[in-house]
Design a protein around this motif. Structure first.
Motif, PDB file in Angstrom:
ATOM      1  N   GLY A  14      37.713  18.577  -6.560  1.00 48.85           N
ATOM      2  CA  GLY A  14      38.202  17.516  -5.696  1.00 48.85           C
ATOM      3  C   GLY A  14      39.121  16.583  -6.443  1.00 48.85           C
ATOM      4  O   GLY A  14      39.171  16.573  -7.678  1.00 48.85           O
ATOM      5  N   THR A  15      39.857  15.788  -5.679  1.00 51.00           N
ATOM      6  CA  THR A  15      40.754  14.807  -6.260  1.00 51.00           C
ATOM      7  C   THR A  15      40.598  13.472  -5.543  1.00 51.00           C
ATOM      8  O   THR A  15      40.048  13.384  -4.455  1.00 51.00           O
ATOM      9  CB  THR A  15      42.231  15.251  -6.138  1.00 51.00           C
ATOM     10  OG1 THR A  15      42.565  15.409  -4.754  1.00 51.00           O
ATOM     11  CG2 THR A  15      42.469  16.567  -6.876  1.00 51.00           C
ATOM     12  N   ILE A  93      31.081  20.572  -4.834  1.00 54.42           N
ATOM     13  CA  ILE A  93      31.634  19.519  -3.976  1.00 54.42           C
ATOM     14  C   ILE A  93      33.146  19.683  -3.946  1.00 54.42           C
ATOM     15  O   ILE A  93      33.785  19.747  -5.004  1.00 54.42           O
ATOM     16  CB  ILE A  93      31.282  18.112  -4.498  1.00 54.42           C
ATOM     17  CG1 ILE A  93      29.768  17.928  -4.581  1.00 54.42           C
ATOM     18  CG2 ILE A  93      31.888  17.039  -3.604  1.00 54.42           C
ATOM     19  CD1 ILE A  93      29.350  16.573  -5.131  1.00 54.42           C
ATOM     20  N   GLU A  94      33.719  19.753  -2.754  1.00 57.31           N
ATOM     21  CA  GLU A  94      35.169  19.888  -2.641  1.00 57.31           C
ATOM     22  C   GLU A  94      35.698  19.036  -1.500  1.00 57.31           C
ATOM     23  O   GLU A  94      34.989  18.773  -0.533  1.00 57.31           O
ATOM     24  CB  GLU A  94      35.552  21.367  -2.448  1.00 57.31           C
ATOM     25  CG  GLU A  94      35.036  21.998  -1.167  1.00 57.31           C
ATOM     26  CD  GLU A  94      36.093  22.071  -0.080  1.00 57.31           C
ATOM     27  OE1 GLU A  94      37.233  21.610  -0.300  1.00 57.31           O
ATOM     28  OE2 GLU A  94      35.767  22.573   1.008  1.00 57.31           O
ATOM     29  N   ASN A  95      36.953  18.591  -1.647  1.00 51.39           N
ATOM     30  CA  ASN A  95      37.594  17.843  -0.560  1.00 51.39           C
ATOM     31  C   ASN A  95      39.030  18.314  -0.339  1.00 51.39           C
ATOM     32  O   ASN A  95      39.927  17.515  -0.065  1.00 51.39           O
ATOM     33  CB  ASN A  95      37.528  16.332  -0.795  1.00 51.39           C
ATOM     34  CG  ASN A  95      38.306  15.875  -2.016  1.00 51.39           C
ATOM     35  OD1 ASN A  95      38.603  16.657  -2.913  1.00 51.39           O
ATOM     36  ND2 ASN A  95      38.641  14.593  -2.073  1.00 51.39           N
ATOM     37  N   LEU A  96      39.227  19.627  -0.419  1.00 52.87           N
ATOM     38  CA  LEU A  96      40.517  20.212  -0.092  1.00 52.87           C
ATOM     39  C   LEU A  96      40.646  20.350   1.421  1.00 52.87           C
ATOM     40  O   LEU A  96      39.677  20.184   2.170  1.00 52.87           O
ATOM     41  CB  LEU A  96      40.659  21.580  -0.763  1.00 52.87           C
ATOM     42  CG  LEU A  96      40.407  21.634  -2.280  1.00 52.87           C
ATOM     43  CD1 LEU A  96      40.652  23.047  -2.801  1.00 52.87           C
ATOM     44  CD2 LEU A  96      41.274  20.630  -3.019  1.00 52.87           C
ATOM     45  N   ARG A  97      41.844  20.654   1.881  1.00 52.78           N
ATOM     46  CA  ARG A  97      42.033  20.910   3.309  1.00 52.78           C
ATOM     47  C   ARG A  97      41.185  22.107   3.714  1.00 52.78           C
ATOM     48  O   ARG A  97      41.056  23.081   2.956  1.00 52.78           O
ATOM     49  CB  ARG A  97      43.511  21.201   3.605  1.00 52.78           C
ATOM     50  CG  ARG A  97      44.432  20.011   3.462  1.00 52.78           C
ATOM     51  CD  ARG A  97      44.597  19.232   4.736  1.00 52.78           C
ATOM     52  NE  ARG A  97      45.358  19.969   5.726  1.00 52.78           N
ATOM     53  CZ  ARG A  97      46.683  19.961   5.812  1.00 52.78           C
ATOM     54  NH1 ARG A  97      47.408  19.261   4.943  1.00 52.78           N
ATOM     55  NH2 ARG A  97      47.277  20.636   6.784  1.00 52.78           N
ATOM     56  N   PRO A  98      40.580  22.103   4.900  1.00 52.34           N
ATOM     57  CA  PRO A  98      39.806  23.261   5.348  1.00 52.34           C
ATOM     58  C   PRO A  98      40.632  24.536   5.257  1.00 52.34           C
ATOM     59  O   PRO A  98      41.792  24.573   5.683  1.00 52.34           O
ATOM     60  CB  PRO A  98      39.468  22.905   6.801  1.00 52.34           C
ATOM     61  CG  PRO A  98      39.401  21.413   6.802  1.00 52.34           C
ATOM     62  CD  PRO A  98      40.492  20.981   5.869  1.00 52.34           C
ATOM     63  N   ARG A 122      31.440  19.975   1.668  1.00 50.69           N
ATOM     64  CA  ARG A 122      32.842  20.083   2.042  1.00 50.69           C
ATOM     65  C   ARG A 122      33.247  18.805   2.783  1.00 50.69           C
ATOM     66  O   ARG A 122      32.797  18.553   3.897  1.00 50.69           O
ATOM     67  CB  ARG A 122      33.083  21.316   2.902  1.00 50.69           C
ATOM     68  CG  ARG A 122      32.415  22.570   2.362  1.00 50.69           C
ATOM     69  CD  ARG A 122      32.981  23.841   2.946  1.00 50.69           C
ATOM     70  NE  ARG A 122      34.287  24.153   2.367  1.00 50.69           N
ATOM     71  CZ  ARG A 122      34.918  25.316   2.543  1.00 50.69           C
ATOM     72  NH1 ARG A 122      34.370  26.267   3.293  1.00 50.69           N
ATOM     73  NH2 ARG A 122      36.093  25.531   1.978  1.00 50.69           N
ATOM     74  N   ILE A 123      34.063  17.995   2.132  1.00 46.48           N
ATOM     75  CA  ILE A 123      34.507  16.723   2.702  1.00 46.48           C
ATOM     76  C   ILE A 123      35.956  16.870   3.135  1.00 46.48           C
ATOM     77  O   ILE A 123      36.818  17.232   2.332  1.00 46.48           O
ATOM     78  CB  ILE A 123      34.354  15.577   1.687  1.00 46.48           C
ATOM     79  CG1 ILE A 123      32.908  15.473   1.187  1.00 46.48           C
ATOM     80  CG2 ILE A 123      34.791  14.255   2.305  1.00 46.48           C
ATOM     81  CD1 ILE A 123      32.691  14.418   0.117  1.00 46.48           C
ATOM     82  N   SER A 124      36.219  16.591   4.393  1.00 49.08           N
ATOM     83  CA  SER A 124      37.579  16.699   4.919  1.00 49.08           C
ATOM     84  C   SER A 124      37.804  15.621   5.963  1.00 49.08           C
ATOM     85  O   SER A 124      36.881  14.885   6.340  1.00 49.08           O
ATOM     86  CB  SER A 124      37.810  18.081   5.529  1.00 49.08           C
ATOM     87  OG  SER A 124      36.929  18.298   6.622  1.00 49.08           O
ATOM     88  N   GLY A 125      39.030  15.528   6.446  1.00 49.32           N
ATOM     89  CA  GLY A 125      39.355  14.481   7.404  1.00 49.32           C
ATOM     90  C   GLY A 125      38.560  14.564   8.684  1.00 49.32           C
ATOM     91  O   GLY A 125      38.015  13.572   9.168  1.00 49.32           O
ATOM     92  N   ARG A 135      44.320  19.220  10.481  1.00 48.75           N
ATOM     93  CA  ARG A 135      45.136  18.037  10.241  1.00 48.75           C
ATOM     94  C   ARG A 135      44.816  17.428   8.876  1.00 48.75           C
ATOM     95  O   ARG A 135      43.666  17.413   8.456  1.00 48.75           O
ATOM     96  CB  ARG A 135      44.886  16.977  11.310  1.00 48.75           C
ATOM     97  CG  ARG A 135      45.353  17.323  12.702  1.00 48.75           C
ATOM     98  CD  ARG A 135      45.114  16.131  13.625  1.00 48.75           C
ATOM     99  NE  ARG A 135      45.506  16.407  15.002  1.00 48.75           N
ATOM    100  CZ  ARG A 135      45.413  15.519  15.983  1.00 48.75           C
ATOM    101  NH1 ARG A 135      44.940  14.306  15.740  1.00 48.75           N
ATOM    102  NH2 ARG A 135      45.779  15.838  17.212  1.00 48.75           N
ATOM    103  N   PRO A 136      45.831  16.895   8.194  1.00 52.24           N
ATOM    104  CA  PRO A 136      45.528  16.158   6.956  1.00 52.24           C
ATOM    105  C   PRO A 136      44.813  14.863   7.300  1.00 52.24           C
ATOM    106  O   PRO A 136      45.101  14.232   8.321  1.00 52.24           O
ATOM    107  CB  PRO A 136      46.916  15.895   6.361  1.00 52.24           C
ATOM    108  CG  PRO A 136      47.842  15.921   7.528  1.00 52.24           C
ATOM    109  CD  PRO A 136      47.264  16.921   8.496  1.00 52.24           C
ATOM    110  N   GLY A 137      43.884  14.469   6.457  1.00 51.91           N
ATOM    111  CA  GLY A 137      43.125  13.257   6.764  1.00 51.91           C
ATOM    112  C   GLY A 137      42.760  12.500   5.501  1.00 51.91           C
ATOM    113  O   GLY A 137      42.162  13.058   4.580  1.00 51.91           O
ATOM    114  N   PHE A 138      43.124  11.236   5.439  1.00 54.09           N
ATOM    115  CA  PHE A 138      42.717  10.354   4.362  1.00 54.09           C
ATOM    116  C   PHE A 138      41.700   9.355   4.904  1.00 54.09           C
ATOM    117  O   PHE A 138      41.495   9.247   6.114  1.00 54.09           O
ATOM    118  CB  PHE A 138      43.932   9.620   3.784  1.00 54.09           C
ATOM    119  CG  PHE A 138      44.597  10.344   2.638  1.00 54.09           C
ATOM    120  CD1 PHE A 138      44.455  11.711   2.463  1.00 54.09           C
ATOM    121  CD2 PHE A 138      45.384   9.657   1.735  1.00 54.09           C
ATOM    122  CE1 PHE A 138      45.063  12.378   1.419  1.00 54.09           C
ATOM    123  CE2 PHE A 138      46.010  10.301   0.686  1.00 54.09           C
ATOM    124  CZ  PHE A 138      45.850  11.668   0.520  1.00 54.09           C
ATOM    125  N   GLY A 139      41.095   8.594   4.002  1.00 58.03           N
ATOM    126  CA  GLY A 139      40.093   7.629   4.402  1.00 58.03           C
ATOM    127  C   GLY A 139      40.605   6.628   5.413  1.00 58.03           C
ATOM    128  O   GLY A 139      39.884   6.212   6.327  1.00 58.03           O
TER     129      GLY A 139
END
Length: 397
Positions: A14-15, A93-98, A122-125, A135-139
């Motif tokens: 993740g980043t 733990i990852e937060n890349l685009r699905p 898996r954390i995503s928008g 869709r891209p999703g930020f906090g």
């Protein structure tokens, strides 16, 4: 390693904020966290916000207790490194685009087949399913679509944001909760690992209290209310004589009576129409005016002293300077001293929550890019000449 999560291995792919914050929380309580970073650039967080000698101060906090390895996930041999890590891991733990990990040959089906006991957070928008999945999703978008931005700000103003990455951090906390529940299930023999699907939008939405039933049953849309707490009275921010602001929460029935006595309004304390919250809400503007009439004629110190003596919850609005100077923060070890590369010493936030028997700890600050690549690969069984070959071919750094 020590702590309640000793023996738990976490692989972080993740980043920036959501996945790294979740992994940091696990690392602070004893989990071995191996952070995979892209060669050359690493996590962009290394350059976010304020820098010290070229590295983000946030990085040193967000990545403390983690091991950094540089792996080119687009390289087949780099992907093999991740598979070998996952084979002996408890959590990824990852937060890349699905779908991004699937394109790299590192999706859930692949890693679950290698290690059936693995938990993948898996954390995503918007989550791994649904029409907005890709869709891209930020906090910030999670805060907007989760409902909290609409309700935040002045009554007649535009929607406002909290001054930190709230949506990401809420997703991190949900990710940690889900990961621990899944690992508990595995460790107690109740079943195999599973996917913990965390959406930024849903993590914010989960905090929105009675927003939905109020709308569905009563047609009520909760609007922005400034410093007040809608439907709960009195609870607001009040200006003092010296230009300060004090937050007063006098919204329970007995506290309300004590507050009215303090401000010299026993008539309101004894008013039967104000004895319960619903009655006070109906006259909220009048109550706020009465409280302001008192606070505006006293200094903030005098206001806080009187309210503390009466047992009325209250507090000044802290800046970071107030936090750092506060003796309670210091007594609770919420300000820890950290040594940075080059010899600088800096205060960092302490660890939450406080466990009486197995407290969290900071073992080291955020590492240099790829600092642990060689040692982690050696632990996985790679020979030294093999590691050198992977470096030459660009699979690792």
């Amino acid at each position: 390693m020590s702590g309640p999560l000793q023996g738990i291995r976490v692989v972080e792919i993740g980043t920036l904020i959501a996945a790294p914050f979740a992994a940091r929380l696990l690392a602070e309580f004893g989990a071995e966290v191996i952070k995979i970073e892209a060669p050359e650039t690493g996590d962009p967080l290394r350059k976010w916000r304020k820098l010290h000698e070229g590295t983000s101060l946030w990085w040193y906090l967000q990545s403390r207790n983690k091991k950094s390895i540089c792996v080119n996930l687009k390289s087949p041999e780099g992907a093999d490194v991740v598979k070998r890590l996952a084979a002996d891991a408890d959590i990824v733990i990852e937060n890349l685009r699905p779908g991004a990990l699937e394109k790299l040959g590192l999706g859930w089906d692949v890693l679950h087949a290698i290690n059936p006991q693995l938990t993948m957070v898996r954390i995503s928008g918007y989550g791994q399913t649904g029409p907005y999945r890709d869709r891209p999703g930020f906090g910030a978008i999670g805060e907007a679509m989760g409902g909290i931005r609409y309700t935040t700000g002045d009554v007649d103003g535009a929607p406002a944001r909290v001054g930190v990455s709230l949506g990401d951090s809420l997703a991190s906390l949900h990710g940690v909760i889900g990961a621990l529940m899944s690992v508990l299930r595995v460790k107690t023999g109740q079943g195999d690992g599973q996917v913990v699907d965390v959406s930024l939008v849903e993590s914010v939405f989960n905090l929105m209290e009675s927003l939905v039933p109020e709308y569905d049953l009563l047609g009520h849309v909760r609007e922005r209310s400034g410093g007040a707490l809608p439907g709960i009275a009195p609870s607001n921010t009040y200006r003092t004589e010296d230009g300060g602001f004090v937050v007063i929460a006098g919204n329970s029935d007995p506290i309300f009576k004590r507050l009215m006595q303090v401000i010299g309004r026993p008539d309101l304390a004894d008013d039967p129409t104000l004895a319960r919250n619903d009655g006070r809400v109906a006259q909220n503007a009048m109550l706020d005016a009465a409280i302001t009439a008192w606070t505006s004629h006293h200094s903030i110190d005098d206001v806080l002293a009187a309210l503390e003596c009466a047992g009325v919850p209250s507090g000044r609005i802290y800046s970071v300077a107030d936090i750092v100077a506060d003796p309670h923060y210091q007594a609770r070890e919420m300000l820890l001293r950290a040594d940075l590369p080059g010899g600088a010493s800096v205060k960092m936030p302490g660890i939450v929550p406080k466990l009486s028997e197995t407290p969290g700890e900071v073992r080291w600050q955020g590492p240099a890019l790829g600092e642990h690549t060689a040692s982690v690969l050696a632990d996985l069984g790679y020979e030294q000449d093999e590691i050198e070959r992977l470096r030459r071919e660009g699979a690792v750094q």
